[in-house]
Write an enzyme that holds these catalytic residues in place. Structure first.
Site, PDB file in Angstrom:
ATOM      1  N   ARG A  43      24.652 -24.078 -50.865  1.00  0.00           N
ATOM      2  CA  ARG A  43      24.045 -22.749 -50.920  1.00  0.00           C
ATOM      3  C   ARG A  43      23.704 -22.250 -49.522  1.00  0.00           C
ATOM      4  O   ARG A  43      23.283 -23.025 -48.672  1.00  0.00           O
ATOM      5  CB  ARG A  43      22.766 -22.800 -51.761  1.00  0.00           C
ATOM      6  CG  ARG A  43      22.975 -23.330 -53.175  1.00  0.00           C
ATOM      7  CD  ARG A  43      21.630 -23.625 -53.828  1.00  0.00           C
ATOM      8  NE  ARG A  43      21.801 -24.231 -55.141  1.00  0.00           N
ATOM      9  CZ  ARG A  43      20.797 -24.743 -55.856  1.00  0.00           C
ATOM     10  NH1 ARG A  43      19.566 -24.729 -55.360  1.00  0.00           N
ATOM     11  NH2 ARG A  43      21.028 -25.270 -57.043  1.00  0.00           N
ATOM     12  N   ASP A  45      21.304 -19.223 -47.570  1.00  0.00           N
ATOM     13  CA  ASP A  45      20.105 -18.446 -47.862  1.00  0.00           C
ATOM     14  C   ASP A  45      20.315 -16.963 -47.592  1.00  0.00           C
ATOM     15  O   ASP A  45      21.342 -16.545 -47.057  1.00  0.00           O
ATOM     16  CB  ASP A  45      18.937 -18.968 -47.021  1.00  0.00           C
ATOM     17  CG  ASP A  45      18.556 -20.388 -47.399  1.00  0.00           C
ATOM     18  OD1 ASP A  45      18.369 -20.644 -48.596  1.00  0.00           O
ATOM     19  OD2 ASP A  45      18.461 -21.231 -46.487  1.00  0.00           O
ATOM     20  N   ARG A 189      18.403 -24.162 -39.214  1.00  0.00           N
ATOM     21  CA  ARG A 189      17.533 -23.142 -38.617  1.00  0.00           C
ATOM     22  C   ARG A 189      16.287 -23.761 -37.978  1.00  0.00           C
ATOM     23  O   ARG A 189      15.799 -23.283 -36.945  1.00  0.00           O
ATOM     24  CB  ARG A 189      17.147 -22.100 -39.663  1.00  0.00           C
ATOM     25  CG  ARG A 189      18.329 -21.218 -40.069  1.00  0.00           C
ATOM     26  CD  ARG A 189      18.022 -20.374 -41.279  1.00  0.00           C
ATOM     27  NE  ARG A 189      16.911 -19.458 -41.038  1.00  0.00           N
ATOM     28  CZ  ARG A 189      16.330 -18.734 -42.009  1.00  0.00           C
ATOM     29  NH1 ARG A 189      16.770 -18.836 -43.262  1.00  0.00           N
ATOM     30  NH2 ARG A 189      15.332 -17.918 -41.720  1.00  0.00           N
TER      31      ARG A 189
END
Length: 239
Positions: A43, A45, A189
């Site tokens: 996935r 974001d 991140r």
């Protein structure tokens, strides 16, 4: 497939928000008449992009393997594009068959441009020290428990192997390239966010190492903005 994540609330289907998964499943419904659930390599974001995401699905519809891409693109919005399609064996899984993933993070220290606001993180705090960031990147290479640099629950394994982490700069544009066995949510991140702090001389390499070694007892509170992140490659074979 590739997609611009700007107007999506992420990959995974949402109740009230737009998602990449939902758009593709709607297109497949129009082609096959079937309620198909697709499975991705992982996935992404909200606001995060992909240049080479991979997904698979099962269907009873008999279409030439290369025609699937053309058929899907006919029904998909302009911010999603299927690059290629092929038939795979029954034991293939887009997520569980992955050997490596590569993410790139793009950052600019140049004058703000409204045209780049969704496709690159425009760092507003001045220059960054490239060489010290390269030194900081080295502490993450290898197998580590990345619990301090990701979101996880008590059932999730946070041990991952980072094979390579390089940082390049040209004319004020930085590209952080990370290749690993896999990445937990927000892991890229948080790592990039921490390294940026070192590049700005706000935190030390020793501080990032202390966080990493704490295995989740201490958390990295620096998270790079989503618009700079790209899923670049998904590898299914050992090199």
């Amino acid at each position: 497939m590739a997609y611009d994540g700007t107007l999506f609330h992420g990959w995974q289907i949402q109740v009230k928000e737009r998602s990449v998964q939902e758009e593709i499943q709607k297109a497949l419904k129009k082609i096959t008449g079937e309620d198909i659930i697709i499975h991705s390599s992982g996935r992404t974001d909200a606001g995060v992009h992909a240049e080479n995401q991979v997904f698979h699905f099962d269907t009873d519809k008999n279409i030439n393997e290369k025609q699937w891409a053309r058929a899907l693109n006919h029904f998909l919005p302009d911010d999603i594009y299927i690059k290629d399609s092929e038939a795979v064996s029954d034991d293939f899984h887009s997520r569980y068959s992955v050997k490596k993933k590569e993410y790139h993070y793009r950052l600019s220290t140049n004058t703000y441009s409204p045209f780049d606001r969704h496709t690159i993180y425009q760092y507003p705090y001045g220059k960054l020290d490239l060489e010290i960031m390269r030194e900081a990147a080295k502490i993450f290479i290898g197998e580590h428990d990345f619990a301090s640099y990701c979101v996880y629950d008590e059932y999730g394994n946070t041990i991952r192997t980072l094979y390579d982490f390089t940082i390049e700069e040209k004319d004020g544009f930085f590209t952080f390239k990370l290749i690993g066995s896999g990445f937990r949510r927000y892991m890229v991140r948080h790592i990039v966010g921490g390294v940026i702090q070192v590049g700005a001389h706000r935190r030390s390499i020793a501080y990032l190492k202390e966080l990493l070694d704490s295995k989740g007892e201490k958390k990295c509170l620096f998270k790079a903005e989503p618009e700079g992140l790209y899923l670049m490659h998904v590898h299914y074979e050992e090199e």
